[in-house]
Design a protein around this motif. Structure first.
Motif, PDB file in Angstrom:
ATOM      1  N   ASP A 110     -15.686 -33.737  19.318  1.00 20.16           N
ATOM      2  CA  ASP A 110     -16.315 -34.432  20.440  1.00 20.16           C
ATOM      3  C   ASP A 110     -17.616 -35.082  19.957  1.00 20.16           C
ATOM      4  OD1 ASP A 110     -14.304 -33.511  22.096  1.00 20.16           O
ATOM      5  OD2 ASP A 110     -15.456 -31.732  22.714  1.00 20.16           O
ATOM      6  N   VAL A 111     -17.900 -36.261  20.458  1.00 18.92           N
ATOM      7  CA  VAL A 111     -19.101 -37.002  20.060  1.00 18.92           C
ATOM      8  C   VAL A 111     -19.748 -37.591  21.305  1.00 18.92           C
ATOM      9  CG1 VAL A 111     -20.010 -38.952  18.740  1.00 18.92           C
ATOM     10  CG2 VAL A 111     -18.136 -37.586  17.792  1.00 18.92           C
ATOM     11  N   ILE A 112     -21.056 -37.519  21.388  1.00 22.38           N
ATOM     12  CA  ILE A 112     -21.763 -38.247  22.439  1.00 22.38           C
ATOM     13  C   ILE A 112     -22.513 -39.419  21.786  1.00 22.38           C
ATOM     14  CG2 ILE A 112     -22.040 -36.198  23.879  1.00 22.38           C
ATOM     15  CD1 ILE A 112     -25.023 -36.197  23.083  1.00 22.38           C
ATOM     16  N   PHE A 113     -22.674 -40.522  22.532  1.00 24.66           N
ATOM     17  CA  PHE A 113     -23.324 -41.726  22.037  1.00 24.66           C
ATOM     18  C   PHE A 113     -24.555 -42.014  22.876  1.00 24.66           C
ATOM     19  CE2 PHE A 113     -18.908 -42.097  20.819  1.00 24.66           C
ATOM     20  CZ  PHE A 113     -18.972 -42.574  19.513  1.00 24.66           C
ATOM     21  N   SER A 114     -25.539 -42.640  22.237  1.00 22.64           N
ATOM     22  CA  SER A 114     -26.693 -43.095  23.009  1.00 22.64           C
ATOM     23  C   SER A 114     -26.264 -44.192  23.966  1.00 22.64           C
ATOM     24  CB  SER A 114     -27.793 -43.596  22.070  1.00 22.64           C
ATOM     25  OG  SER A 114     -27.341 -44.708  21.320  1.00 22.64           O
ATOM     26  N   GLU A 115     -27.107 -44.503  24.932  1.00 22.77           N
ATOM     27  CA  GLU A 115     -26.723 -45.416  26.006  1.00 22.77           C
ATOM     28  C   GLU A 115     -26.265 -46.767  25.475  1.00 22.77           C
ATOM     29  OE1 GLU A 115     -28.515 -47.061  30.255  1.00 22.77           O
ATOM     30  OE2 GLU A 115     -29.723 -45.819  28.929  1.00 22.77           O
ATOM     31  N   GLY A 116     -26.952 -47.291  24.442  1.00 22.59           N
ATOM     32  CA  GLY A 116     -26.575 -48.582  23.876  1.00 22.59           C
ATOM     33  C   GLY A 116     -25.603 -48.466  22.721  1.00 22.59           C
ATOM     34  N   LYS A 117     -24.997 -47.274  22.527  1.00 22.50           N
ATOM     35  CA  LYS A 117     -24.017 -47.022  21.475  1.00 22.50           C
ATOM     36  C   LYS A 117     -24.611 -47.230  20.080  1.00 22.50           C
ATOM     37  CE  LYS A 117     -20.822 -46.559  24.668  1.00 22.50           C
ATOM     38  NZ  LYS A 117     -20.366 -45.226  25.088  1.00 22.50           N
ATOM     39  N   ARG A 118     -25.912 -47.030  19.952  1.00 20.90           N
ATOM     40  CA  ARG A 118     -26.545 -47.245  18.652  1.00 20.90           C
ATOM     41  C   ARG A 118     -26.455 -46.005  17.761  1.00 20.90           C
ATOM     42  NH1 ARG A 118     -31.695 -51.107  17.939  1.00 20.90           N
ATOM     43  NH2 ARG A 118     -31.659 -51.251  15.668  1.00 20.90           N
ATOM     44  N   PHE A 119     -26.545 -44.819  18.375  1.00 16.74           N
ATOM     45  CA  PHE A 119     -26.495 -43.571  17.624  1.00 16.74           C
ATOM     46  C   PHE A 119     -25.410 -42.660  18.194  1.00 16.74           C
ATOM     47  CE2 PHE A 119     -30.794 -45.053  16.798  1.00 16.74           C
ATOM     48  CZ  PHE A 119     -30.941 -44.798  15.440  1.00 16.74           C
ATOM     49  N   SER A 172     -16.429 -32.718   1.173  1.00 15.92           N
ATOM     50  CA  SER A 172     -16.676 -31.337   1.567  1.00 15.92           C
ATOM     51  C   SER A 172     -16.025 -31.029   2.917  1.00 15.92           C
ATOM     52  CB  SER A 172     -18.183 -31.089   1.652  1.00 15.92           C
ATOM     53  OG  SER A 172     -18.454 -29.805   2.191  1.00 15.92           O
ATOM     54  N   LYS A 173     -15.584 -29.770   3.093  1.00 20.00           N
ATOM     55  CA  LYS A 173     -15.015 -29.314   4.367  1.00 20.00           C
ATOM     56  C   LYS A 173     -16.075 -28.664   5.246  1.00 20.00           C
ATOM     57  CE  LYS A 173     -10.358 -28.582   2.547  1.00 20.00           C
ATOM     58  NZ  LYS A 173      -9.254 -27.593   2.340  1.00 20.00           N
ATOM     59  N   LEU A 174     -17.291 -28.485   4.704  1.00 22.42           N
ATOM     60  CA  LEU A 174     -18.372 -27.884   5.482  1.00 22.42           C
ATOM     61  C   LEU A 174     -18.773 -28.827   6.605  1.00 22.42           C
ATOM     62  CD1 LEU A 174     -20.595 -26.460   2.587  1.00 22.42           C
ATOM     63  CD2 LEU A 174     -18.917 -25.240   4.000  1.00 22.42           C
ATOM     64  N   ARG A 175     -19.048 -28.269   7.763  1.00 22.02           N
ATOM     65  CA  ARG A 175     -19.355 -29.068   8.952  1.00 22.02           C
ATOM     66  C   ARG A 175     -20.812 -28.883   9.350  1.00 22.02           C
ATOM     67  NH1 ARG A 175     -16.201 -33.018   9.934  1.00 22.02           N
ATOM     68  NH2 ARG A 175     -16.225 -32.804  12.221  1.00 22.02           N
ATOM     69  N   TYR A 176     -21.450 -30.022   9.581  1.00 18.20           N
ATOM     70  CA  TYR A 176     -22.843 -30.032  10.022  1.00 18.20           C
ATOM     71  C   TYR A 176     -22.924 -30.708  11.388  1.00 18.20           C
ATOM     72  CZ  TYR A 176     -23.877 -29.011   5.116  1.00 18.20           C
ATOM     73  OH  TYR A 176     -23.939 -28.442   3.881  1.00 18.20           O
ATOM     74  N   VAL A 177     -24.005 -30.420  12.097  1.00 17.07           N
ATOM     75  CA  VAL A 177     -24.270 -31.076  13.374  1.00 17.07           C
ATOM     76  C   VAL A 177     -25.482 -31.985  13.176  1.00 17.07           C
ATOM     77  CG1 VAL A 177     -25.058 -30.732  15.744  1.00 17.07           C
ATOM     78  CG2 VAL A 177     -23.309 -29.234  14.777  1.00 17.07           C
ATOM     79  N   GLY A 178     -25.351 -33.223  13.626  1.00 18.08           N
ATOM     80  CA  GLY A 178     -26.471 -34.133  13.431  1.00 18.08           C
ATOM     81  C   GLY A 178     -26.305 -35.447  14.155  1.00 18.08           C
ATOM     82  N   ILE A 179     -27.179 -36.380  13.797  1.00 15.56           N
ATOM     83  CA  ILE A 179     -27.216 -37.717  14.412  1.00 15.56           C
ATOM     84  C   ILE A 179     -26.974 -38.742  13.322  1.00 15.56           C
ATOM     85  CG2 ILE A 179     -28.665 -39.361  15.690  1.00 15.56           C
ATOM     86  CD1 ILE A 179     -30.291 -36.932  16.693  1.00 15.56           C
ATOM     87  N   TRP A 180     -26.189 -39.766  13.608  1.00 13.19           N
ATOM     88  CA  TRP A 180     -25.939 -40.838  12.658  1.00 13.19           C
ATOM     89  C   TRP A 180     -25.844 -42.164  13.403  1.00 13.19           C
ATOM     90  CZ3 TRP A 180     -22.425 -37.043  13.932  1.00 13.19           C
ATOM     91  CH2 TRP A 180     -21.253 -37.440  14.586  1.00 13.19           C
ATOM     92  N   TYR A 181     -25.960 -43.256  12.628  1.00 11.40           N
ATOM     93  CA  TYR A 181     -25.832 -44.589  13.215  1.00 11.40           C
ATOM     94  C   TYR A 181     -24.393 -44.829  13.649  1.00 11.40           C
ATOM     95  CZ  TYR A 181     -30.470 -46.213  11.730  1.00 11.40           C
ATOM     96  OH  TYR A 181     -31.816 -46.383  11.578  1.00 11.40           O
ATOM     97  N   ALA A 182     -24.214 -45.271  14.889  1.00  6.62           N
ATOM     98  CA  ALA A 182     -22.870 -45.574  15.385  1.00  6.62           C
ATOM     99  C   ALA A 182     -22.505 -47.034  15.137  1.00  6.62           C
ATOM    100  CB  ALA A 182     -22.775 -45.265  16.882  1.00  6.62           C
ATOM    101  N   GLN A 183     -23.524 -47.898  14.953  1.00  4.54           N
ATOM    102  CA  GLN A 183     -23.272 -49.328  14.788  1.00  4.54           C
ATOM    103  C   GLN A 183     -23.178 -49.750  13.325  1.00  4.54           C
ATOM    104  OE1 GLN A 183     -26.425 -51.278  16.940  1.00  4.54           O
ATOM    105  NE2 GLN A 183     -25.396 -51.048  18.909  1.00  4.54           N
ATOM    106  N   VAL A 184     -23.330 -48.800  12.412  1.00  4.78           N
ATOM    107  CA  VAL A 184     -23.301 -49.092  10.979  1.00  4.78           C
ATOM    108  C   VAL A 184     -21.963 -48.672  10.419  1.00  4.78           C
ATOM    109  CG1 VAL A 184     -24.317 -48.459   8.768  1.00  4.78           C
ATOM    110  CG2 VAL A 184     -25.796 -48.930  10.712  1.00  4.78           C
ATOM    111  N   SER A 185     -21.351 -49.553   9.609  1.00  2.54           N
ATOM    112  CA  SER A 185     -19.985 -49.312   9.151  1.00  2.54           C
ATOM    113  C   SER A 185     -19.885 -48.124   8.218  1.00  2.54           C
ATOM    114  CB  SER A 185     -19.438 -50.567   8.459  1.00  2.54           C
ATOM    115  OG  SER A 185     -20.291 -50.968   7.402  1.00  2.54           O
TER     116      SER A 185
END
Length: 840
Positions: free
Chosen positions: A33-42, A52-65
């Motif tokens: 599951d993923v939530i996006f900022s209002e303008g879909k930027r993050f 790696s199969k290790l899973r982290y929780v964080g924030i990334w750019y949604a508009q960057v390829s």
């Protein structure tokens, strides 16, 4: 009323449930599951790095390829598989659990006080900030911006707050595939006067210098006001800095990488990649305390060694300094006495002042009062203004009372720094420029002893005798031993020029006296040739002296070239050479001194650009054009300059432009108009495509550089400056030209009373004609002169400029590629190998 409130609260709750940028307190977020900022930027959720199969929780750019993570929650505690869960705890903390049924979180927001608000949500903003807040009151309880990892985003506040003990510190990742806490940290120092420090472990690695009022003194690039709006706060409760972005469409970030380099990136949407446009540390002088206690670093030093002792100090271990090791630093000169009422202060200009962690600070006195205070205190060794570039000028007082660390100089940045020295040192520094180096010379001579001195003398004698026999007729004022055998032609040419008065010869003693023994105060700058000094001859004439760096192979080639060329050139718009000096180990060219410096000093500095109204700019454009036409057509030689740029155009006291620096120029004979080379020299941004890519140069190469100059003069912007959707200034102007909005790019500082829109539009038109992709499409300089003097009605339409939408390598210099559609690129087949590309 109660019913209304319940309804209103329920409405907000329903709205939150429907929003994809929040996590409700009663809900959870599973892996996938993923939530996006209002303008879909993050975006916020679970992710993995690489294979790696290790899973982290964080924030990334949604508009960057390409996935670009900007914040990580569970840095040192990854989840081993995809069974992780994000949800609120009973205390109101947002937590990461290793499994759906987990009871102990692997990470938590760790808000100390129990939060009872049932409507608490976690919201991801369009700035990339994850915030825990009450959506009704807007009260924030926690935010990721207060807990940065290795990335600083626009509008993120960085620094510390005393009241709540909050400190925002960047920490590197362990590696590109491991976001765990690395050993590189970056923070604002709490001690003394604010400055930002980078550490490797507990070892200082790099320092920004103190805040000057506009920028960190050790970050000259912060003068660019077109990308960031910088806010700095310094009061008893807080020291922080925020970099806002003026254009919301610009995607940029600053990253502290695991090797100890701080980098700024900008996303290029057209090429789908991050472009780095600044980093630190970059050179030796950036490394913290590179020259030891009480030393300072000068990367432009004419000596091979960049380290020197501060005025009034000498090396602790002269032998180590002789071996180019300054780590032991400097100590106060043994003969110095700085508390006898006869001392004074030496001013070092353009300095990143020493570490301010232990300075005394008083923001309520002037710089003059600061000097008096330092003189009255025998322990005070130096002082400087706190805010060098405040609106009211120098403000506040910083004083040093012990050893000084990590000082360096810049060509055009930094601030003034005042060092306490005794009367004798003050006289030496302000007189003939002597320093510890002269005393070190005598110390070394005494240590070397009579035997070594005799060996050196014998070696020099036999070498001079051997080369004198080979060079035969070398002038007596020269020292042939200072040249290789291949340079004997220079002696013969100089001797001939001296006899015919084409190239007067100056004695070294005359130039040394004129430049105050090549003192630091007389230094104007440094180029590929070497340092340039201002001098005054005994008759009062002001001169500029280009001194060849002893270790500059490129400079030696320039020296030979300028001797061959410039003595034969005479034109109002070319700099005038007065003579040269070749004696002992010195090789120098002496020019007329032009008080208004170079063109780039005016057009790229906002505080000076306003002095250039439109008539002055038009006069400069016409003058440069006439100078180039003389080189290409009217002089005794046909010359291609190959390095036309704003810094190589000097201005006299009447703002008449004079083209300088002919070290890269090439002479053509007869009707020859083009040539080729596998050693491309010049400055990126001004090079024509056929020269930069294929090594093909011609008179049209200079025309291209002139076109770039026209557009820079009109706009006050560098061609290398990045514009959104365009790779450079030329591309930006081309886009506006196609829309019929080209005049919008003109410099806003041009006095409207002098502004002639039709003439500005004509010059933009001519500039675009000069920077066309194919050399054959560009006008020659005689046509440019004609166009500048007539109206623009009959000017041809320009085709697509170079280095903007790509280059058609299948079309050589002989033909036009026509107008390309926007965004279309040509072939990039590279069928030429360049063995030596030298950008300047």
């Amino acid at each position: 009323m109660k019913i209304f409130f319940i309804f209103f609260f329920f409405f907000l709750l329903i709205q939150s449930c429907c929003s994809d940028n929040t996590i409700l307190r009663t809900h959870s977020l599973r892996d996938g599951d993923v939530i996006f900022s209002e303008g879909k930027r993050f975006a916020f959720g679970f992710f993995s790095l690489g294979n790696s199969k290790l899973r982290y929780v964080g924030i990334w750019y949604a508009q960057v390829s390409e996935q670009t993570v900007v914040w990580v929650a569970n840095r040192d505690h990854p989840v081993n598989d995809t069974s992780g869960l994000i949800k609120f705890s009973s205390r109101g903390n947002l937590c990461v659990y290793a499994s759906v049924n987990g009871t102990e979180p692997v990470w938590s927001t760790d808000v100390i006080d129990k939060i009872s608000e049932p409507a608490l949500v976690a919201k991801l903003t369009d700035l990339g900030n994850l915030v825990l807040l009450d959506p009704v009151t807007g009260k924030s309880f926690w935010e990721s911006f207060n807990h940065p990892t290795n990335t600083m985003l626009p509008f993120m506040k960085f620094g510390f707050t005393c009241q709540n003990g909050l400190e925002r510190v960047m920490t590197s990742w362990r590696s590109p595939s491991d976001p765990g806490f690395g050993n590189i940290t970056y923070r604002i120092e709490r001690r003394g006067f604010p400055q930002m420090m980078m550490y490797k472990g507990s070892t200082p690695w790099w320092r920004t210098g103190s805040w000057t009022g506009q920028r960190w003194s050790g970050v000259p690039e912060m003068t660019n006001k077109f990308i960031f709006n910088i806010s700095f706060v310094n009061n008893p409760n807080e020291a922080s800095i925020t970099y806002g972005v003026l254009d919301p469409s610009v995607i940029t970030r600053m990253v502290l990488n695991e090797t100890g380099v701080l980098q700024r990136f900008r996303w290029n949407g057209r090429d789908k990649k991050w472009i780095g446009f600044w980093s630190a540390p970059e050179e030796k002088c950036d490394n913290y305390n590179h020259c030891g206690l009480n030393g300072y670093c000068d990367p432009t030093s004419p000596d091979k060694f960049e380290c020197s002792c501060l005025p009034g100090y000498e090396p602790k271990t002269p032998r180590d300094w002789f071996l180019r090791d300054a780590s032991d630093g400097c100590m106060r000169s043994k003969t110095a006495s700085v508390c006898n009422g006869k001392e004074g202060f030496v001013k070092l200009k353009r300095v990143k002042i020493p570490n301010t962690s232990s300075v005394n600070v008083d923001m309520n006195i002037t710089l003059k009062e600061c000097e008096h205070r330092c003189l009255k205190n025998c322990s005070c060794v130096a002082y400087a203004s706190a805010y060098h570039e405040s609106e009211d000028g120098a403000k506040g007082c910083l004083t040093w009372h012990g050893d000084m660390l990590d000082t360096r100089t810049y060509l055009s940045s930094g601030q003034d720094f005042y060092l306490r020295v005794d009367k004798a040192e003050l006289a030496r520094w302000n007189g003939n420029g002597s320093s510890w180096k002269k005393r070190l010379f005598y110390i070394l001579i005494s240590l070397i002893g009579v035997v070594l001195l005799l060996m050196i003398s014998l070696f020099c004698f036999f070498r001079k005798r051997r080369q004198s026999n080979r060079l035969r007729k070398a002038p007596s004022t020269f020292a042939p031993s200072s040249f290789d055998l291949e340079d004997s032609s220079i002696f013969e040419e100089l001797e001939d020029k001296s006899r015919t008065r084409e190239m007067p010869l100056f004695e070294l003693s005359t130039i040394a006296a004129a430049t105050n023994n090549f003192s630091f105060q007389n230094k104007l700058g440094t180029g590929g040739f070497g340092p340039v000094y201002k001098g005054v001859l005994q008759n009062g004439m002001e001169i500029a002296v280009k001194r060849l760096s002893r270790n500059s192979g490129q400079g030696m080639e320039e020296f030979k070239n300028e001797i061959k060329l410039i003595s034969k050139l005479q034109h109002r718009n070319l700099v005038r050479i007065l003579g040269c000096c070749v004696e002992l180990e010195e090789k120098m060219l002496i020019y007329e001194y032009l008080p208004n410096k170079s063109l780039d000093y005016f057009i790229f500095k906002e505080e000076h650009r306003a002095e250039l109204d439109w008539p002055k700019r038009m006069g400069i454009i016409r003058g440069i054009a006439r100078g180039i036409l003389y080189l290409h057509q009217d002089s005794r030689l046909r010359i291609i300059h190959r390095d036309l740029k704003a810094s190589n155009v000097l201005l006299d006291n009447e703002m008449i432009p004079k083209i300088a620096d002919f070290g890269m120029a090439r002479i053509f004979g007869g009707n020859q108009v083009e040539g080729s080379t596998n050693r491309v020299v010049g400055t990126y941004g001004y090079m024509s495509p056929e020269y930069a890519m294929d090594g093909q140069f011609s008179v049209k190469s200079d025309v291209y550089s002139f076109g770039v100059l026209i557009l820079e003069i009109i706009t006050g912007e560098k061609n290398s400056y990045f514009f959104e959707e365009s790779s450079n200034l030329v591309g930006h102007i081309w886009r506006l030209w196609e829309k019929g909005e080209a005049t919008e790019i003109k410099d806003k500082l041009i006095d409207e009373e002098t502004y002639d829109e039709s003439e500005v539009l004509k010059c933009i038109h001519i500039g675009l004609l000069c920077v066309q992709e194919n050399a054959s499409d560009r006008p020659d300089m005689s046509s440019v002169i004609f166009m500048l003097g007539h109206n623009a009605i009959d000017l041809p339409s320009p085709t697509h400029p170079a280095f903007t939408a790509g280059r058609n390598r299948n079309v050589k210099n002989g033909g036009s590629s026509g107008n390309w559609p926007s965004g279309e690129t040509g072939s990039t087949i590279n069928d030429v190998t360049l063995t030596d590309v030298q950008g300047r």
